[in-house]
Design an enzyme around this catalytic site. Structure first.
Site, PDB file in Angstrom:
ATOM      1  N   ARG A  62       2.339  -6.715   9.606  1.00 59.68           N
ATOM      2  CA  ARG A  62       1.961  -5.716  10.324  1.00 59.68           C
ATOM      3  C   ARG A  62       2.276  -5.731  11.701  1.00 59.68           C
ATOM      4  O   ARG A  62       2.477  -4.854  12.509  1.00 59.68           O
ATOM      5  CB  ARG A  62       0.347  -6.021  10.264  1.00 59.68           C
ATOM      6  CG  ARG A  62      -0.295  -5.544   8.903  1.00 59.68           C
ATOM      7  CD  ARG A  62      -1.674  -6.134   8.648  1.00 59.68           C
ATOM      8  NE  ARG A  62      -2.086  -5.807   7.410  1.00 59.68           N
ATOM      9  CZ  ARG A  62      -3.351  -6.229   6.974  1.00 59.68           C
ATOM     10  NH1 ARG A  62      -4.061  -7.384   7.596  1.00 59.68           N
ATOM     11  NH2 ARG A  62      -3.915  -5.669   5.854  1.00 59.68           N
ATOM     12  N   GLU A  99      -9.036 -11.132  -7.977  1.00 58.22           N
ATOM     13  CA  GLU A  99      -8.128 -10.002  -7.815  1.00 58.22           C
ATOM     14  C   GLU A  99      -7.011 -10.005  -8.758  1.00 58.22           C
ATOM     15  O   GLU A  99      -6.446  -9.018  -9.215  1.00 58.22           O
ATOM     16  CB  GLU A  99      -7.742  -9.717  -6.394  1.00 58.22           C
ATOM     17  CG  GLU A  99      -8.924  -9.585  -5.256  1.00 58.22           C
ATOM     18  CD  GLU A  99      -8.602  -9.481  -3.827  1.00 58.22           C
ATOM     19  OE1 GLU A  99      -7.507  -9.705  -3.627  1.00 58.22           O
ATOM     20  OE2 GLU A  99      -9.571  -9.276  -3.071  1.00 58.22           O
ATOM     21  N   ARG A 117      -1.595 -14.600   3.969  1.00 63.76           N
ATOM     22  CA  ARG A 117      -2.562 -14.046   5.051  1.00 63.76           C
ATOM     23  C   ARG A 117      -1.704 -14.136   6.614  1.00 63.76           C
ATOM     24  O   ARG A 117      -1.585 -13.036   7.000  1.00 63.76           O
ATOM     25  CB  ARG A 117      -3.884 -14.467   5.210  1.00 63.76           C
ATOM     26  CG  ARG A 117      -4.924 -14.240   3.956  1.00 63.76           C
ATOM     27  CD  ARG A 117      -5.353 -12.731   3.883  1.00 63.76           C
ATOM     28  NE  ARG A 117      -6.199 -12.354   5.082  1.00 63.76           N
ATOM     29  CZ  ARG A 117      -6.893 -11.254   5.061  1.00 63.76           C
ATOM     30  NH1 ARG A 117      -6.887 -10.387   4.062  1.00 63.76           N
ATOM     31  NH2 ARG A 117      -7.797 -11.088   6.039  1.00 63.76           N
ATOM     32  N   HIS A 147      -2.065  -5.613   1.541  1.00 64.02           N
ATOM     33  CA  HIS A 147      -3.127  -6.047   1.362  1.00 64.02           C
ATOM     34  C   HIS A 147      -2.875  -7.458   0.547  1.00 64.02           C
ATOM     35  O   HIS A 147      -1.870  -7.860   0.047  1.00 64.02           O
ATOM     36  CB  HIS A 147      -4.192  -5.630   0.062  1.00 64.02           C
ATOM     37  CG  HIS A 147      -5.038  -6.417  -0.597  1.00 64.02           C
ATOM     38  ND1 HIS A 147      -6.327  -6.435   0.075  1.00 64.02           N
ATOM     39  CD2 HIS A 147      -5.026  -7.279  -1.378  1.00 64.02           C
ATOM     40  CE1 HIS A 147      -6.891  -7.360  -0.617  1.00 64.02           C
ATOM     41  NE2 HIS A 147      -6.349  -7.864  -1.789  1.00 64.02           N
ATOM     42  N   ASN A 188      -1.990   0.093   7.627  1.00 66.49           N
ATOM     43  CA  ASN A 188      -1.622  -1.420   7.594  1.00 66.49           C
ATOM     44  C   ASN A 188      -0.812  -1.813   6.649  1.00 66.49           C
ATOM     45  O   ASN A 188      -0.596  -3.267   6.560  1.00 66.49           O
ATOM     46  CB  ASN A 188      -2.563  -2.155   8.193  1.00 66.49           C
ATOM     47  CG  ASN A 188      -3.905  -2.441   7.239  1.00 66.49           C
ATOM     48  OD1 ASN A 188      -3.491  -1.994   6.038  1.00 66.49           O
ATOM     49  ND2 ASN A 188      -4.685  -2.981   7.565  1.00 66.49           N
ATOM     50  N   THR A 218      -5.588  -7.776  10.571  1.00 68.24           N
ATOM     51  CA  THR A 218      -5.812  -6.605  10.035  1.00 68.24           C
ATOM     52  C   THR A 218      -5.453  -5.098  11.013  1.00 68.24           C
ATOM     53  O   THR A 218      -5.091  -4.348  10.564  1.00 68.24           O
ATOM     54  CB  THR A 218      -7.576  -6.401   9.649  1.00 68.24           C
ATOM     55  OG1 THR A 218      -7.870  -7.369   8.685  1.00 68.24           O
ATOM     56  CG2 THR A 218      -7.873  -5.090   9.044  1.00 68.24           C
ATOM     57  N   TYR A 253     -12.511  -2.646  -3.412  1.00 70.90           N
ATOM     58  CA  TYR A 253     -12.850  -2.773  -1.922  1.00 70.90           C
ATOM     59  C   TYR A 253     -14.396  -2.726  -2.189  1.00 70.90           C
ATOM     60  O   TYR A 253     -15.230  -2.175  -0.903  1.00 70.90           O
ATOM     61  CB  TYR A 253     -12.224  -1.752  -1.136  1.00 70.90           C
ATOM     62  CG  TYR A 253     -10.908  -1.949  -0.765  1.00 70.90           C
ATOM     63  CD1 TYR A 253     -10.577  -3.052   0.180  1.00 70.90           C
ATOM     64  CD2 TYR A 253      -9.826  -0.876  -0.975  1.00 70.90           C
ATOM     65  CE1 TYR A 253      -9.428  -3.359   0.536  1.00 70.90           C
ATOM     66  CE2 TYR A 253      -8.389  -1.286  -0.525  1.00 70.90           C
ATOM     67  CZ  TYR A 253      -8.095  -2.392   0.322  1.00 70.90           C
ATOM     68  OH  TYR A 253      -7.034  -2.559   0.531  1.00 70.90           O
ATOM     69  N   LYS A 296       0.861  -1.414   0.076  1.00 70.44           N
ATOM     70  CA  LYS A 296       0.097  -0.200   0.235  1.00 70.44           C
ATOM     71  C   LYS A 296       0.676   1.297   0.063  1.00 70.44           C
ATOM     72  O   LYS A 296       1.850   1.222   0.212  1.00 70.44           O
ATOM     73  CB  LYS A 296      -1.103   0.054   1.233  1.00 70.44           C
ATOM     74  CG  LYS A 296      -2.022  -1.173   1.287  1.00 70.44           C
ATOM     75  CD  LYS A 296      -2.748  -1.352   2.466  1.00 70.44           C
ATOM     76  CE  LYS A 296      -4.031  -2.328   2.314  1.00 70.44           C
ATOM     77  NZ  LYS A 296      -4.684  -2.366   3.533  1.00 70.44           N
TER      78      LYS A 296
HETATM   79  P1  IDP Z   1      -7.419  -6.794   5.322  1.00 73.37           P
HETATM   80  O1  IDP Z   1      -6.549  -6.052   4.695  1.00 73.37           O
HETATM   81  O2  IDP Z   1      -6.899  -7.747   6.501  1.00 73.37           O
HETATM   82  O3  IDP Z   1      -8.088  -7.968   4.452  1.00 73.37           O
HETATM   83  P2  IDP Z   1     -10.454  -5.811   5.595  1.00 73.37           P
HETATM   84  O4  IDP Z   1     -11.165  -6.218   6.608  1.00 73.37           O
HETATM   85  O5  IDP Z   1     -10.563  -6.471   4.168  1.00 73.37           O
HETATM   86  O6  IDP Z   1      -8.926  -6.096   6.034  1.00 73.37           O
HETATM   87  O7  IDP Z   1     -10.410  -4.270   5.533  1.00 73.37           O
HETATM   88  C1  IDP Z   1      -9.528  -3.749   4.246  1.00 73.37           C
HETATM   89  C2  IDP Z   1      -8.694  -2.741   4.647  1.00 73.37           C
HETATM   90  O8  IDP Z   1      -9.540  -1.489   4.948  1.00 73.37           O
HETATM   91  C3  IDP Z   1      -8.069  -2.687   5.669  1.00 73.37           C
HETATM   92  O9  IDP Z   1      -6.572  -3.290   5.522  1.00 73.37           O
HETATM   93  C4  IDP Z   1      -7.560  -1.516   6.302  1.00 73.37           C
HETATM   94  O10 IDP Z   1      -6.651  -0.742   5.543  1.00 73.37           O
HETATM   95  C5  IDP Z   1      -8.871  -0.702   6.130  1.00 73.37           C
HETATM   96  N1  IDP Z   1      -9.915  -1.115   7.166  1.00 73.37           N
HETATM   97  C6  IDP Z   1     -10.441  -1.765   7.589  1.00 73.37           C
HETATM   98  N2  IDP Z   1     -11.182  -1.690   8.629  1.00 73.37           N
HETATM   99  C7  IDP Z   1     -11.147  -0.614   9.158  1.00 73.37           C
HETATM  100  C8  IDP Z   1     -11.488   0.345  10.092  1.00 73.37           C
HETATM  101  O11 IDP Z   1     -12.266   0.002  10.978  1.00 73.37           O
HETATM  102  N3  IDP Z   1     -10.905   1.616  10.246  1.00 73.37           N
HETATM  103  C9  IDP Z   1     -10.032   2.142   9.167  1.00 73.37           C
HETATM  104  N4  IDP Z   1      -9.730   1.360   8.183  1.00 73.37           N
HETATM  105  C10 IDP Z   1     -10.206   0.007   8.160  1.00 73.37           C
HETATM  106 MG    MG Z   2      -9.618  -7.832   3.000  1.00 72.59          MG
END
Ligand code: IDP
Ligand code: MG
Length: 151
Positions: free
Chosen positions: A102, A126, A85, A115, A112, A91, A49, A9
């Site tokens: 992370r 994807e 993962r 992805h 974070n 996350t 997303y 990212k």
């Molecule tokens: P992932 O990246 O671990 O798969 P997802 O739940 O798919 O997590 O969420 C996608 C991305 O959206 C996260 O990596 C993070 O950058 C952002 N994100 C998810 N939940 C939140 C939140 O509650 N606050 C701010 N950013 C979030």
């Molecule tokens: Mg995700």
């Protein structure tokens, strides 16, 4: 062979962690079949997303992922989705275990770093969303026999 899409990212690129992040997937044994340095368009971000559309963090997420260059990587390997993962970590960086990307390198959910696809089906979708067929390289590494057990 299972495929997963990894994105370094914008924070990862800006912090000079691109090499460190790719190194961890390479060292894990995953085989790179595609890689490029791009700016994600808002349209592609909204597609990538789409599952998060309507959530409170969605606008900030699109701003974040489109805020600067990213590195997109297609990886292949046994259990590529789950292995990647696990290498990425939870996350929320404060829940990510030490030893994960992370857990070692990030503090906040909205910064974070990386992805990774979350299911085998999404891995395929994807990779196809980010790479044309002629941008993917089918190849065998001389080390494959030391990483993939022949059956
Ligand atoms: P992932 O990246 O671990 O798969 P997802 O739940 O798919 O997590 O969420 C996608 C991305 O959206 C996260 O990596 C993070 O950058 C952002 N994100 C998810 N939940 C939140 C939140 O509650 N606050 C701010 N950013 C979030
Ligand atoms: Mg995700």
């Amino acid at each position: 062979m299972e495929r997963t899409l990894i994105i370094v990212k914008p924070d990862g690129v800006q912090r000079g962690l691109t090499g460190e992040i790719i190194r961890r997937f390479e060292a894990r044994g995953l085989r790179i079949i595609g890689m490029k340095f791009i700016l994600m368009s808002r349209a592609l971000a909204e597609k990538h997303y789409a599952v998060h559309i309507g959530k409170p963090f969605f606008p900030a997420l699109v701003d974040y992922i489109t805020s600067g260059p990213i590195v997109v990587i297609a990886l292949e390997g046994t259990n590529a989705v789950q292995c990647a993962r696990n290498t990425i970590g939870a996350t929320k960086p404060h829940e990510a275990l030490a030893g994960t990307i992370r857990g070692d390198l990030a503090l906040e959910i909205g910064r974070n770093l990386v992805h990774g696809s979350d299911s085998v089906d999404n891995g395929k979708l994807e990779v196809d969303n980010f790479f044309a067929q002629d941008e993917l390289v089918q190849w065998a590494r001389s080390t494959d026999g030391w990483i993939f057990e022949a059956r």
